[in-house]
Design a protein around this motif. Structure first.
Motif, short mmCIF file in Angstrom:
data_model
loop_
_atom_site.label_atom_id
_atom_site.label_comp_id
_atom_site.label_asym_id
_atom_site.label_seq_id
_atom_site.Cartn_x
_atom_site.Cartn_y
_atom_site.Cartn_z
N LYS A 1 14.90 45.50 43.50
CA LYS A 1 14.92 44.53 44.60
C LYS A 1 16.33 44.35 45.20
O LYS A 1 16.52 43.56 46.12
CB LYS A 1 14.40 43.17 44.13
N ASP B 1 16.64 44.95 49.04
CA ASP B 1 15.92 43.91 49.79
C ASP B 1 16.74 42.62 49.84
O ASP B 1 16.85 41.98 50.90
CB ASP B 1 14.55 43.62 49.16
N VAL B 2 17.32 42.24 48.71
CA VAL B 2 18.13 41.02 48.66
C VAL B 2 19.39 41.19 49.50
O VAL B 2 19.76 40.30 50.27
CB VAL B 2 18.47 40.65 47.20
N ALA C 1 18.48 40.90 53.16
CA ALA C 1 18.13 39.52 53.53
C ALA C 1 19.38 38.66 53.67
O ALA C 1 19.49 37.85 54.59
CB ALA C 1 17.18 38.93 52.49
N ALA D 1 13.04 37.70 49.19
CA ALA D 1 13.30 39.13 49.06
C ALA D 1 13.06 39.65 47.65
O ALA D 1 12.65 40.80 47.47
CB ALA D 1 14.73 39.45 49.49
#
Length: 112
Positions: free
Chosen positions: A12, A15-16, A19, A80
């Protein structure tokens, strides 16, 4: 000022990061860590033998932000990093007493 620490699943990370970039967060620290929560690890099979993996690989993301950015950053990380499965992680928020940019000597929010 707040220090936001998030323990997330390694896949992840992008994604983080994306974001937080959308919110204008300009810096973060990411560390490879191992740990477990309620899931208490899991059992794996390797060459016919079972063994217990007690500590699962995670990432620790640390972000220092001004007080007014705390909630949007927490919401962005939560959204996220959420996969809907056990072990998605935790977010911790703590106060920062002081911050100093080493190069310029700027302090407080200006140092972030």
């Amino acid at each position: 000022m707040k220090l936001i620490q998030a323990i997330i699943k390694p896949f992840k990370q992008s994604d983080v990061r994306d974001a937080l970039a959308e919110l204008g967060v300009t810096g973060m620290t990411v560390t490879d860590v191992k740990g477990f929560g309620r899931q208490k690890g899991h059992t794996e099979l390797y060459r016919g033998a079972e063994y217990v993996v007690d500590f699962l690989p995670k990432l620790k993301v640390e972000v220092a932000v001004s007080d007014d950015m705390m909630q949007p950053v927490v919401d962005a990380i939560q959204s996220a990093a959420n996969s809907g499965r056990i072990g998605d992680g935790k977010i911790f928020v703590t106060n920062i007493e002081a911050a100093v940019r080493i190069r310029t000597g700027e302090t407080a929010d200006a140092a972030l």
